[in-house]
Design a protein around this motif. Structure first.
Motif, PDB file in Angstrom:
ATOM      1  N   SER A 147       0.843  -1.193   0.000  1.00 28.91           N
ATOM      2  CA  SER A 147       0.000   0.000   0.000  1.00 28.91           C
ATOM      3  C   SER A 147       0.877   1.241   0.000  1.00 28.91           C
ATOM      4  O   SER A 147       1.822   1.350   0.780  1.00 28.91           O
ATOM      5  CB  SER A 147      -0.921   0.011   1.224  1.00 28.91           C
ATOM      6  N   SER A 148       0.548   2.177  -0.891  1.00 30.20           N
ATOM      7  CA  SER A 148       1.317   3.413  -0.967  1.00 30.20           C
ATOM      8  C   SER A 148       0.763   4.486  -0.046  1.00 30.20           C
ATOM      9  O   SER A 148       1.423   5.487   0.219  1.00 30.20           O
ATOM     10  CB  SER A 148       1.322   3.942  -2.411  1.00 30.20           C
ATOM     11  N   ALA A 149      -0.450   4.283   0.431  1.00 33.33           N
ATOM     12  CA  ALA A 149      -1.091   5.254   1.314  1.00 33.33           C
ATOM     13  C   ALA A 149      -0.896   4.842   2.767  1.00 33.33           C
ATOM     14  O   ALA A 149      -1.095   3.689   3.134  1.00 33.33           O
ATOM     15  CB  ALA A 149      -2.579   5.362   0.994  1.00 33.33           C
ATOM     16  N   GLY A 150      -0.489   5.794   3.596  1.00 34.12           N
ATOM     17  CA  GLY A 150      -0.303   5.508   5.006  1.00 34.12           C
ATOM     18  C   GLY A 150      -1.596   5.643   5.787  1.00 34.12           C
ATOM     19  O   GLY A 150      -2.530   6.332   5.379  1.00 34.12           O
ATOM     20  N   VAL A 151      -1.625   4.983   6.943  1.00 36.30           N
ATOM     21  CA  VAL A 151      -2.777   5.061   7.836  1.00 36.30           C
ATOM     22  C   VAL A 151      -2.435   6.035   8.968  1.00 36.30           C
ATOM     23  O   VAL A 151      -1.455   5.821   9.688  1.00 36.30           O
ATOM     24  CB  VAL A 151      -3.126   3.679   8.426  1.00 36.30           C
ATOM     25  N   PRO A 152      -3.191   7.121   9.133  1.00 36.68           N
ATOM     26  CA  PRO A 152      -2.883   8.092  10.191  1.00 36.68           C
ATOM     27  C   PRO A 152      -3.024   7.470  11.578  1.00 36.68           C
ATOM     28  O   PRO A 152      -4.038   6.830  11.877  1.00 36.68           O
ATOM     29  CB  PRO A 152      -3.919   9.201   9.981  1.00 36.68           C
ATOM     30  N   LYS A 153      -2.006   7.664  12.401  1.00 38.30           N
ATOM     31  CA  LYS A 153      -2.042   7.133  13.758  1.00 38.30           C
ATOM     32  C   LYS A 153      -1.361   8.113  14.708  1.00 38.30           C
ATOM     33  O   LYS A 153      -0.625   9.000  14.283  1.00 38.30           O
ATOM     34  CB  LYS A 153      -1.358   5.761  13.838  1.00 38.30           C
ATOM     35  N   THR A 154      -1.618   7.931  15.997  1.00 38.11           N
ATOM     36  CA  THR A 154      -0.944   8.725  17.022  1.00 38.11           C
ATOM     37  C   THR A 154      -0.382   7.785  18.089  1.00 38.11           C
ATOM     38  O   THR A 154      -0.830   6.638  18.233  1.00 38.11           O
ATOM     39  CB  THR A 154      -1.890   9.739  17.685  1.00 38.11           C
ATOM     40  N   MET A 155       0.584   8.294  18.818  1.00 36.42           N
ATOM     41  CA  MET A 155       1.193   7.503  19.885  1.00 36.42           C
ATOM     42  C   MET A 155       1.717   8.458  20.952  1.00 36.42           C
ATOM     43  O   MET A 155       2.367   9.457  20.626  1.00 36.42           O
ATOM     44  CB  MET A 155       2.351   6.658  19.336  1.00 36.42           C
ATOM     45  N   ASP A 156       1.451   8.152  22.203  1.00 35.04           N
ATOM     46  CA  ASP A 156       1.973   8.936  23.312  1.00 35.04           C
ATOM     47  C   ASP A 156       3.241   8.272  23.842  1.00 35.04           C
ATOM     48  O   ASP A 156       3.260   7.059  24.103  1.00 35.04           O
ATOM     49  CB  ASP A 156       0.941   9.055  24.431  1.00 35.04           C
ATOM     50  N   VAL A 157       4.287   9.071  24.002  1.00 32.26           N
ATOM     51  CA  VAL A 157       5.565   8.530  24.475  1.00 32.26           C
ATOM     52  C   VAL A 157       6.151   9.466  25.537  1.00 32.26           C
ATOM     53  O   VAL A 157       5.765  10.634  25.643  1.00 32.26           O
ATOM     54  CB  VAL A 157       6.571   8.360  23.308  1.00 32.26           C
ATOM     55  N   ASP A 158       7.092   8.926  26.292  1.00 32.67           N
ATOM     56  CA  ASP A 158       7.679   9.688  27.391  1.00 32.67           C
ATOM     57  C   ASP A 158       9.005  10.341  27.035  1.00 32.67           C
ATOM     58  O   ASP A 158       9.415  11.319  27.673  1.00 32.67           O
ATOM     59  CB  ASP A 158       7.887   8.767  28.598  1.00 32.67           C
ATOM     60  N   LEU A 159       9.700   9.800  26.044  1.00 32.75           N
ATOM     61  CA  LEU A 159      11.007  10.330  25.652  1.00 32.75           C
ATOM     62  C   LEU A 159      11.222  10.038  24.179  1.00 32.75           C
ATOM     63  O   LEU A 159      10.820   8.979  23.687  1.00 32.75           O
ATOM     64  CB  LEU A 159      12.105   9.693  26.505  1.00 32.75           C
ATOM     65  N   ILE A 160      11.855  10.980  23.477  1.00 31.21           N
ATOM     66  CA  ILE A 160      12.058  10.827  22.040  1.00 31.21           C
ATOM     67  C   ILE A 160      13.530  11.035  21.706  1.00 31.21           C
ATOM     68  O   ILE A 160      14.154  12.006  22.147  1.00 31.21           O
ATOM     69  CB  ILE A 160      11.217  11.844  21.243  1.00 31.21           C
ATOM     70  N   VAL A 161      14.069  10.112  20.922  1.00 31.27           N
ATOM     71  CA  VAL A 161      15.410  10.266  20.358  1.00 31.27           C
ATOM     72  C   VAL A 161      15.254  10.532  18.871  1.00 31.27           C
ATOM     73  O   VAL A 161      14.700   9.706  18.138  1.00 31.27           O
ATOM     74  CB  VAL A 161      16.275   9.014  20.599  1.00 31.27           C
ATOM     75  N   GLY A 162      15.714  11.698  18.439  1.00 29.07           N
ATOM     76  CA  GLY A 162      15.613  12.084  17.032  1.00 29.07           C
ATOM     77  C   GLY A 162      16.830  11.605  16.262  1.00 29.07           C
ATOM     78  O   GLY A 162      17.915  12.164  16.387  1.00 29.07           O
TER      79      GLY A 162
END
Length: 428
Positions: A147-162
C-alpha cells in the motif's frame, strides 16, 4: 515488570538502530523504532572505519570491499598513492547503507524493539514538558506492505530520540535551531569486471574546483559497482555540473558504465545549536555529527546513538524515572563533546585551509606523499584516536606544509568564480 515508560526512536539508520538496541535491552523501558522506509538506501559514500567493525560487533559480511589503497588526485591530476602504512589486517570498510542499516535495525528488533514503518508528520510538545512528565504525542502515517497510502495514527511517548537525519522532524519540533548543510550527490555505476578489478581494494578522491569548490569528489567501490559522487555547501545549484566533472575526471576507469541509481541528500555541516530540549534528544545527522574535510558520518551516528541511549538508560534507573534536560546535557552531550569535539574542530580547520582554492588543494595532495602524514591520518580515521605523534616530525611537517602551500599556489590554476549568495545562505 510492567512497562512504565515508552521511548520512541525516530529514524532507523545507524544512530537510531544503535540507540534502540540499548533501550530494547532494558525491561523497564518500552522501545519503539519508527523508520519511514525499511529498505532505504541513503546516498552515502559508505566508508566505515576498522574500529567500528569490532566496537559494534558488525559482521564482515556487511562490508562489500576492504579498501587498502587510495589515490588522491590534485586539480592538475597529480596522483598520490596512499596505503603503504597500513598493516595487512587494516582496511577501510566500504558498505551499502541498505545492508548495514538493515543489519543494525534487525539486531535492535531482536532485542525487543517494536519496529514501525511510518513517517512522523508532527510532534505535540507540551508546554510543561521540561518540568513535568507530560507525554509527547507523535502523529505519523503507518505504511503496510503493498500500500502506498499511510494510515494516520498517534502515539503517546515519554522520551524521544531524534535519529531522523538532516531534515529531522524531531529537531523542528524541539526548535533545535538552523544549520548549514551540504548537498551530497552520488551515482551508482555498474562497470565491467575488468574495470572493477582496478577498484578491488582501491578508492579514489579527486580535489579541484571543477568537482567541488569546498569538498571532494570520490569513486568508492561497492559489491558489484562503484559509487561516484561529490558534494558542496557553497554552490549547491551547480551540483550536477560538479557530478559531471567527477565522471569526466575518472575517465576510462568508469567509461561505458551504466548508471543504476542516482542519489542526493542533505548533509549537516556543524552541530545543531540545541541538541536536547526537555526529553527530546538528537543523534547522528539530526544532531549535526558529520565531520568536515572527510565528510564522515556513519561511525559518529552509531556512536552518538549508543552514547545517548546508554546515558539515558542509566539516568532512568531501569525505568523507574525520567531524566531531565540538564541531566542529559551533563552526560550524553558533555561526554560526546569531550570525546569528539576536538576532532570536529581540527577537521573544520583543515577544510578551511586545504579545500578553499586550487593552490591549497595542490599542497594538500603533495603533503599526502609524506608517510608520516599517511600514518597519522589513517590511525586517526581507523581507530578514532591520533597515534604516533612526534614533536620533531610535527615541526618538520609545519615547514613542509608552508613549502607545499607556496608551491601549490604557484602552479595551480585560479578557481572559477561563481555568485550564489542567496542559495548558499539557505538553512534547513
Amino acid at each position: 515488570m510492567d512497562m512504565r515508560y515508552k521511548v520512541a526512536v525516530i529514524g532507523g539508520g545507524p544512530s537510531g538502530a544503535c540507540a534502540a538496541e540499548i533501550f530494547a535491552q532494558e525491561k523497564g523501558i518500552d522501545t519503539v523504532l519508527i523508520e519511514r522506509k525499511m529498505d532505504n538506501a541513503k546516498p552515502c559514500g559508505g566508508a566505515i572505519p576498522l574500529c567500528m567493525i569490532g566496537e559494534f560487533d558488525i559482521p564482515e559480511s556487511t562490508v562489500d570491499r576492504k579498501v587498502r589503497k587510495m589515490k588522491l588526485i590534485s586539480p592538475t591530476n597529480v596522483e598520490v598513492d596512499i596505503g603503504d602504512t597500513l598493516q595487512p589486517n587494516e582496511y577501510i570498510g566500504m558498505c551499502r547503507r541498505e545492508i548495514l542499516d538493515k543489519y543494525l535495525r534487525d539486531r535492535a528488533i531482536s532485542y525487543g524493539a517494536e519496529a514501525i514503518q511510518g513517517l512522523v508528520t508532527k510532534i505535540d510538545v507540551p508546554e510543561d514538558h521540561k518540568e513535568t512528565e507530560s507525554q509527547y504525542t507523535l502523529h505519523y502515517q503507518e505504511f503496510t506492505a503493498g500500500s502506498s497510502a499511510g494510515v494516520p495514527k498517534t502515539m503517546d511517548v515519554d522520551l524521544i530520540v531524534g535519529a531522523d537525519g538532516a531534515n529531522s522532524r524531531v529537531a523542528k519540533a524541539m526548535d533545535a535551531g538552523e544549520y548549514n548543510f551540504a548537498i551530497a550527490f552520488q551515482e551508482r555505476i555498474k562497470i565491467t569486471e575488468e574495470q572493477m578489478n582496478f577498484y578491488e581494494e582501491m578508492a579514489e578522491m579527486y580535489v579541484g574546483d571543477d568537482v567541488s569548490p569546498d569538498f571532494y569528489g570520490w569513486v568508492f567501490p561497492k559489491y558489484d559497482h562503484v559509487g561516484v559522487g561529490t558534494g558542496t555547501v557553497v554552490n549547491r545549484p551547480a551540483i550536477k555540473q560538479y557530478q559531471k566533472a567527477i565522471r569526466d575526471r575518472a575517465g576510462d576507469k568508469i567509461a561505458g558504465g551504466k548508471i543504476i541509481k542516482v542519489e542526493a541528500h542533505p548533509i549537516p555541516e556543524h552541530y545543531r545549536p540545541r541538541r536536547v530540549q526537555g526529553r527530546l534528544a538528537l543523534v547522528g545527522d539530526a544532531a549535526g555529527y558529520v565531520t568536515k574535510c572527510s565528510g564522515e558520518g556513519i561511525y559518529f551516528a552509531a556512536k552518538s546513538g549508543r552514547m545517548a541511549a546508554e546515558a539515558i538508560v542509566k539516568l532512568m534507573e531501569g525505568g523507574k524515572r525520567l531524566p531531565t534536560q540538564t541531566e542529559i546535557e551533563r552526560t550524553y552531550i558533555a561526554d560526546y563533546d569531550k570525546l569528539y569535539g576536538p576532532t570536529y574542530t581540527v577537521l573544520d580547520i583543515l577544510q578551511k585551509v586545504f579545500y578553499s582554492n586550487n593552490g591549497a588543494r595542490e599542497a594538500f595532495v603533495e603533503l599526502c606523499n609524506s608517510k608520516y602524514v599517511q600514518q597519522v591520518t589513517f590511525d586517526s580515521y581507523l581507530y578514532k584516536r591520533v597515534q604516533g605523534n612526534n614533536p620533531l616530525d610535527d615541526l618538520k611537517l609545519l615547514g613542509e606544509t608552508i613549502g607545499c602551500l607556496i608551491k601549490g599556489y604557484a602552479i595551480a590554476t585560479p578557481d572559477q568564480e561563481f555568485s550564489n549568495p542567496v542559495e548558499s545562505a539557505k538553512r534547513l
